[in-house]
Design an enzyme around this catalytic site. Sequence first.
Site, mmCIF file in Angstrom:
data_model
loop_
_atom_site.group_PDB
_atom_site.id
_atom_site.type_symbol
_atom_site.label_atom_id
_atom_site.label_comp_id
_atom_site.label_asym_id
_atom_site.label_seq_id
_atom_site.Cartn_x
_atom_site.Cartn_y
_atom_site.Cartn_z
ATOM 1 N N GLU A 3 -11.331 1.534 24.556
ATOM 2 C CA GLU A 3 -10.825 2.931 24.125
ATOM 3 C C GLU A 3 -10.705 3.569 25.411
ATOM 4 O OE1 GLU A 3 -12.686 4.754 20.728
ATOM 5 O OE2 GLU A 3 -13.243 2.764 19.866
ATOM 6 N N ARG A 249 -8.946 -2.787 11.410
ATOM 7 C CA ARG A 249 -10.133 -2.242 12.067
ATOM 8 C C ARG A 249 -10.936 -1.969 10.837
ATOM 9 N NH1 ARG A 249 -6.058 0.187 14.949
ATOM 10 N NH2 ARG A 249 -6.027 0.025 17.047
#
Length: 263
Positions: A3, A249
């Site tokens: 991220e 996800r």
Amino acid sequence: MPEGDTLFRTAAGLRPHLLGRVVTAARATRPGPQVERIVGSTISAVETQGKNLLIRFDNGLVIRTHLRMNGSWHRYRPGERWRRGEARARLVIEVPGAVAVCFDAPVVELFEERTEGLHPGLASLGPDLLDPEWGPGQAEEALRRMRDPARSAMTISEALLDQRALAGIGNIWRNETLFTERVDPFARVADLDDGTLTRLVATARRLLRASAGVTPGRAPMAVYRRAGRPCRRCGTLLRTRPLAGEVPRTTYWCPTCQPAMEA
């Protein structure tokens, strides 16, 4: 997938060893960018935009890498043994006193800085949650993008992961942000008011900044990868469910703290 906070820390780790130094050698796997063009130039910036790491040179060229699931950057001393095999190196940049190696990244490209505004992978990005220049304008733009009609039928989970709305947030901080703000991860964007969306953006930025080390106070994970364990807030067992999309996800949430919205 790393991220924005992970890339921010990666850039911070590379910067002291690359910034202001002249590139003495460079090579990339073929087919790939002609990185020989950066040899002799000076590195003028090492920075991130969302999940992209950019290295800028004083001759007007920019290297962009996107690590996706398996890529990583390493920094070595000249002559030091690498921790991964040379065949996995997608890009190598040598400067006096350091060797920067990008392993396994699916995206390694070289482009001219003057074309950045037209770059398909950068120009469409939403406001970067780790932008040091973040202010009211970026917050307003983030809300505007979340309110785009194309996202109204999306779940808030999908919208938060859309890098065209907000750049830098991924699955970890999407889950943690929604828990912090007590928002149902499967609620539609259209069913949330502007105040809720504004709080989600602010919380995502706060959590990312703490994780990146920009501000102190990173807390332990509240829900991410804690399915079946008691909620730290109320004691209810946390639940999990796959989130459909281009990249699968997993959603983690507390059914008590984040109750489903009424139809």
